[in-house]
Design an enzyme around this catalytic site. Structure first.
Site, PDB file in Angstrom:
ATOM      1  N   ASP A  30      -0.569  -6.358   9.161  1.00  0.00           N
ATOM      2  CA  ASP A  30      -1.655  -6.044   8.226  1.00  0.00           C
ATOM      3  C   ASP A  30      -2.932  -6.737   8.694  1.00  0.00           C
ATOM      4  OD1 ASP A  30      -3.396  -5.683   6.130  1.00  0.00           O
ATOM      5  OD2 ASP A  30      -2.182  -6.653   4.619  1.00  0.00           O
ATOM      6  N   LYS A  55       4.136  -8.280  -4.248  1.00  0.00           N
ATOM      7  CA  LYS A  55       3.431  -9.392  -3.621  1.00  0.00           C
ATOM      8  C   LYS A  55       4.329 -10.619  -3.658  1.00  0.00           C
ATOM      9  CE  LYS A  55      -0.899  -8.020  -2.669  1.00  0.00           C
ATOM     10  NZ  LYS A  55      -1.558  -8.239  -1.369  1.00  0.00           N
ATOM     11  N   LYS A  96      -6.195  -0.661   6.247  1.00  0.00           N
ATOM     12  CA  LYS A  96      -7.077  -0.770   5.082  1.00  0.00           C
ATOM     13  C   LYS A  96      -8.486  -0.390   5.538  1.00  0.00           C
ATOM     14  CE  LYS A  96      -4.230  -4.211   2.762  1.00  0.00           C
ATOM     15  NZ  LYS A  96      -4.043  -5.596   2.332  1.00  0.00           N
ATOM     16  N   ASP A 137       4.652  -8.007   0.640  1.00  0.00           N
ATOM     17  CA  ASP A 137       3.436  -8.489   1.294  1.00  0.00           C
ATOM     18  C   ASP A 137       3.285  -9.977   1.039  1.00  0.00           C
ATOM     19  OD1 ASP A 137       1.011  -8.852   2.489  1.00  0.00           O
ATOM     20  OD2 ASP A 137      -0.132  -7.591   1.108  1.00  0.00           O
ATOM     21  N   GLU A 181       5.102  -7.425   5.018  1.00  0.00           N
ATOM     22  CA  GLU A 181       3.823  -7.586   5.734  1.00  0.00           C
ATOM     23  C   GLU A 181       3.563  -9.060   6.045  1.00  0.00           C
ATOM     24  OE1 GLU A 181       0.590  -5.670   3.644  1.00  0.00           O
ATOM     25  OE2 GLU A 181       1.967  -4.127   2.876  1.00  0.00           O
TER      26      GLU A 181
END
Length: 322
Positions: free
Chosen positions: A213, A133, A235, A161, A190
């Site tokens: 995303d 992250k 997701k 991300d 992302e």
């Protein structure tokens, strides 16, 4: 004879779990159990705070409407509430046997703390892939950590991300600290910037591939091949039914993009179903499912090799049964 049980779970989270600057103290969701004769199907409905459009109360009301219809002999239809559509489609797919039992329990380890922990975890894997992250701290710090990981582990591939957290200036600050020789080992980043056009521009100027995303769940999004775009992240709890996820995965594959099935911090039940979905829809692609350790317990079905305690269905709060 059709029978339905709808239950509610609440699992304490680790203290450090923060979603968009708000601490997530518990993970709350619904567990659906369908029974038709000797066949059973299970599903999880778990809107993710700060990310889902619907609240848990709205999801529960919509699920009850669908489940009452099914219990009375009717069909469950998509209701355009993603977490409900996904959870109910899983329960139906288990009931009918459509959801294969074979699962891909590999996961890209999530590195959100000490890089030394990731070194220990990855250095013995034959094909090390990890997720980091970025955007939570200063972009320069992120760049230095990413560079350190790629330098220390020469076979490592990273998924990054940023959750649209960077301006173009911050994105440039990040990239200055990543050695150009290592950038090809960033599988994708992302949504680095606040807009898609800024993210596209970043990909062109940096040579780092990006992935969509949040964009995947927006009404105007189309899956298509673009320079600098490598993947889409699906997701399911935020996207919708199994049919919707399968359609997106097929569109990505036809466009030459990688489709990655990823968690929205579901319970162990939901994660095991995502592992089965990934094995079915995106074979050979390691899914992004390393979120169970953010919780303090499992729910109904255990994840292989997890030492977390398991909450049985009998321990859940009953919402409706018929």
């Amino acid at each position: 004879m059709r029978q339905v049980t709808l239950s509610r779970y609440r699992v304490p989270m680790d203290a450090g779990v923060v979603l968009r600057n708000q601490r997530l103290k518990t993970r709350d969701g619904l567990i659906v159990q369908l029974q038709d004769g000797d066949r059973q199907g299970w599903g999880e409905i778990a809107p993710l705070p700060q990310f889902s459009r619907e609240t848990l109360a709205e999801a529960e009301a919509a699920a009850l409407t669908q489940l009452r219809r099914w219990q009375a002999g009717g069909d469950i239809a998509e209701c355009a509430i993603p977490s409900v559509d996904f959870g109910l489609s899983c329960a139906l797919a288990e009931l009918s046997g459509e959801l294969p039992a074979t699962a891909d329990y590999r996961k890209a380890p999530l590195c959100s703390g000490d890089p030394d922990e990731l070194f220990a975890m990855l250095q013995h894997l034959p094909d090390p892939v990890a997720k980091v992250k970025v955007g939570l701290y200063e972009a320069v710090r992120d760049g230095m950590i990413v560079n350190l990981l790629l330098e220390a582990l020469p076979t490592l591939r990273l998924r990054l991300d940023a959750n649209r957290s960077w301006t173009r200036a911050k994105a440039e600050g990040f990239i200055r600290y990543v050695n150009p020789d290592y950038r090809s080992r960033i599988a994708f980043l992302e949504e680095p910037c606040k807009t898609r056009d800024e993210s596209r521009d970043f990909a062109r100027s940096s040579g780092i591939a990006i992935a969509w995303d949040e964009s995947v769940r927006e009404a105007d999004f189309r899956v298509e091949a673009e320079p600098g775009v490598a993947a889409i992240v699906i997701k399911p709890s935020l996207t919708g039914s199994i049919a919707r996820c399968r359609d997106l995965a097929q569109q990505a594959q036809q466009a030459g993009l990688t489709a990655v099935i990823s968690s929205s911090i579901e319970s162990s039940l939901g994660l095991t179903q995502l592992a089965r979905l990934a094995c079915w829809l995106t074979p050979e692609v390691i899914p992004g499912l390393d979120t169970l350790e953010l919780m303090q317990a499992q729910v109904v079905r255990p994840w292989p090799d997890s030492a977390l305690p398991l909450i049985a269905v009998q321990e859940l709060e009953r919402v409706w049964q018929a």
